[in-house]
Design a protein around this motif. Structure first.
Motif, PDB file in Angstrom:
ATOM      1  N   LYS A 145       0.765  -1.220   0.123  1.00 32.06           N
ATOM      2  CA  LYS A 145       0.072   0.035  -0.087  1.00 32.06           C
ATOM      3  C   LYS A 145       0.709   1.242   0.031  1.00 32.06           C
ATOM      4  O   LYS A 145       2.077   1.129   0.593  1.00 32.06           O
ATOM      5  N   ALA A 146       0.400   2.186  -0.595  1.00 27.71           N
ATOM      6  CA  ALA A 146       1.396   3.398  -0.924  1.00 27.71           C
ATOM      7  C   ALA A 146       0.397   4.650  -1.201  1.00 27.71           C
ATOM      8  O   ALA A 146      -0.746   4.510  -1.195  1.00 27.71           O
ATOM      9  N   THR A 147       0.987   5.950  -0.926  1.00 24.32           N
ATOM     10  CA  THR A 147       0.217   7.122  -1.017  1.00 24.32           C
ATOM     11  C   THR A 147      -0.559   7.215  -2.214  1.00 24.32           C
ATOM     12  O   THR A 147      -1.573   7.846  -2.260  1.00 24.32           O
ATOM     13  N   VAL A 148       0.359   6.792  -3.408  1.00 26.01           N
ATOM     14  CA  VAL A 148      -0.498   6.844  -4.552  1.00 26.01           C
ATOM     15  C   VAL A 148       0.151   5.473  -5.403  1.00 26.01           C
ATOM     16  O   VAL A 148       1.233   5.232  -5.293  1.00 26.01           O
ATOM     17  N   ALA A 149      -0.803   5.293  -6.229  1.00 25.84           N
ATOM     18  CA  ALA A 149      -0.756   4.301  -7.066  1.00 25.84           C
ATOM     19  C   ALA A 149      -0.852   4.569  -8.406  1.00 25.84           C
ATOM     20  O   ALA A 149      -1.871   5.019  -8.879  1.00 25.84           O
ATOM     21  N   LEU A 150       0.044   3.923  -9.389  1.00 20.29           N
ATOM     22  CA  LEU A 150      -0.275   4.223 -10.824  1.00 20.29           C
ATOM     23  C   LEU A 150      -0.204   2.665 -11.384  1.00 20.29           C
ATOM     24  O   LEU A 150       0.574   1.807 -11.345  1.00 20.29           O
ATOM     25  N   GLY A 174      -6.430   2.828 -20.165  1.00 17.81           N
ATOM     26  CA  GLY A 174      -5.757   1.859 -19.670  1.00 17.81           C
ATOM     27  C   GLY A 174      -4.997   1.983 -18.383  1.00 17.81           C
ATOM     28  O   GLY A 174      -4.473   1.208 -17.477  1.00 17.81           O
ATOM     29  N   LEU A 175      -4.704   3.326 -17.920  1.00 20.92           N
ATOM     30  CA  LEU A 175      -3.932   3.696 -16.739  1.00 20.92           C
ATOM     31  C   LEU A 175      -5.106   4.220 -15.766  1.00 20.92           C
ATOM     32  O   LEU A 175      -6.001   4.657 -16.037  1.00 20.92           O
ATOM     33  N   GLU A 176      -4.593   3.777 -14.509  1.00 21.31           N
ATOM     34  CA  GLU A 176      -5.378   4.352 -13.284  1.00 21.31           C
ATOM     35  C   GLU A 176      -4.578   4.805 -12.279  1.00 21.31           C
ATOM     36  O   GLU A 176      -3.611   4.129 -11.887  1.00 21.31           O
ATOM     37  N   VAL A 177      -4.884   5.894 -11.861  1.00 17.63           N
ATOM     38  CA  VAL A 177      -4.156   6.326 -10.455  1.00 17.63           C
ATOM     39  C   VAL A 177      -5.220   6.284  -9.221  1.00 17.63           C
ATOM     40  O   VAL A 177      -6.376   6.825  -9.405  1.00 17.63           O
ATOM     41  N   LEU A 207       0.899  13.760  -5.638  1.00 17.26           N
ATOM     42  CA  LEU A 207       2.155  13.200  -5.480  1.00 17.26           C
ATOM     43  C   LEU A 207       2.755  12.569  -6.538  1.00 17.26           C
ATOM     44  O   LEU A 207       4.230  12.919  -6.746  1.00 17.26           O
ATOM     45  N   LEU A 208       2.084  11.799  -7.147  1.00 18.91           N
ATOM     46  CA  LEU A 208       2.573  11.355  -8.620  1.00 18.91           C
ATOM     47  C   LEU A 208       2.996  12.367  -9.606  1.00 18.91           C
ATOM     48  O   LEU A 208       4.233  12.444 -10.151  1.00 18.91           O
ATOM     49  N   GLU A 209       2.209  13.505  -9.624  1.00 18.62           N
ATOM     50  CA  GLU A 209       2.301  14.668 -10.624  1.00 18.62           C
ATOM     51  C   GLU A 209       3.656  15.175 -10.081  1.00 18.62           C
ATOM     52  O   GLU A 209       4.442  15.795 -10.751  1.00 18.62           O
TER      53      GLU A 209
END
Length: 266
Positions: free
Chosen positions: A220-225, A246-249, A255-257
C-alpha cells in the motif's frame, strides 16, 4: 532485482535500433515535431539517438578514462543532407552495428568512463538499451505507429530510471530531484497489471529524508499507478499522460504529478 545479461542488452540495442529504423523508413514526416520531445523534429530525435550510440561506441572502443566531447565523435551528427530517410537509415544501421560490436568485444566488466560513477562497459550497454527503447517510443508515437517492448526490458527500464533518480539526488544536489525527499513516509506504487507473477513488475518507491528508496513488491502506498507495463513505463518516463487509456491512478494523484515534474533528468 538482477539486471539483464550483457549479451541480452547488446541484442536489445540491435533489436530496438531495427525498430527505430523501420520508423525512419515508414514514410513518416521527418520534419514533424515529436510531441513527447517538442524541441525536436523526428529527424532531430533520430540524429540525437544515433549520435549517442556513436559517442558510446567511441568511449567503449577506446576504453576512455575521461569524458569525450560529443564534437569529437566521428560522424556523430549524421548525414549532411536533411530529410533523406535512406541516408539517415544507413547512418543509424552503421551506428548500431559499431556500438554493439564494441560492447560485445569489451564485455561487461571493461573499465570505461561514465557520468554515473559505474565505470564499466556494462553500464553503457544497459544505458543505451533504455536510451533507444524510450526514444524509439518518442519516434513511434510521433509517427502514429503502435509501440511495444519486451516485458523484462520494460521492467529493467523502470529499475534503471529509479537508479538514475537516486544518483542525481546524490551527485546533483541542486537538481529538482532533490525535492523528492520527505519525512512523512510518502510513497508511490507502480503496478503492471498484465505480466506474469515471476516478473514481479511492481515497485514501491519511498521518499525518505535521505533520498529515494525503492524495491520491487506489492504494498500500500500514498499513490498508485496501475496499468499495462508498457503504459506504466511510458507514463513514468512522461511519454504518456496519466489519463491515457488503460492507466489508473489511485490515491494522492498530486504526489505522482509532483514526482513526474521533478524526476526529469535526461
Amino acid at each position: 532485482m538482477s539486471r539483464l545479461a550483457h549479451d541480452r542488452y547488446c541484442d536489445e540495442i540491435a533489436h530496438q535500433l531495427g525498430r527505430l529504423r523501420s520508423v525512419v523508413t515508414s514514410g513518416a514526416d521527418l520534419s514533424a515535431t515529436v510531441p513527447t520531445c517538442p524541441d525536436w523534429s523526428l529527424e532531430e530525435l533520430v540524429r540525437h539517438t544515433g549520435g549517442a550510440l556513436r559517442w558510446v561506441e567511441l568511449l567503449v572502443r577506446t576504453r576512455a578514462e575521461k569524458e569525450i566531447g560529443l564534437s569529437e565523435v566521428p560522424g556523430g551528427t549524421g548525414p549532411e543532407a536533411t530529410g533523406d530517410a535512406a541516408a539517415l537509415d544507413a547512418w543509424l544501421a552503421e551506428s548500431g552495428e559499431a556500438v554493439v560490436a564494441a560492447l560485445r568485444e569489451a564485455g561487461p566488466d571493461a573499465v570505461v568512463w561514465s557520468w554515473s560513477g559505474i565505470n564499466t562497459a556494462g553500464f553503457w550497454a544497459r544505458r543505451m538499451t533504455h536510451e533507444i527503447t524510450v526514444h524509439r517510443a518518442d519516434a513511434t508515437l510521433a509517427a502514429g505507429l503502435p509501440y511495444e517492448v519486451a516485458p523484462e526490458v520494460a521492467a529493467d527500464a523502470v529499475d534503471e530510471w529509479l537508479d538514475i533518480v537516486r544518483f542525481v539526488q546524490r551527485a546533483l544536489p541542486d537538481d529538482s530531484a532533490s525535492e523528492l525527499r520527505g519525512t512523512d513516509r510518502r510513497s508511490l506504487h507502480l503496478h503492471a497489471t498484465d505480466t506474469v507473477p515471476e516478473l514481479n513488475a511492481e515497485w514501491v518507491i519511498e521518499l525518505t529524508e535521505d533520498g529515494v528508496v525503492w524495491r520491487r513488491g506489492h504494498e500500500k502506498a500514498t499513490v498508485a499507478l496501475r496499468g499495462p507495463l508498457t503504459s506504466v513505463l511510458l507514463a513514468f518516463y512522461r511519454r504518456l499522460p496519466l489519463d491515457a487509456p488503460g492507466l489508473e491512478v489511485r490515491g494522492e494523484r498530486e504526489l505522482l504529478e509532483f514526482w513526474l515534474e521533478r524526476a526529469t533528468f535526461g
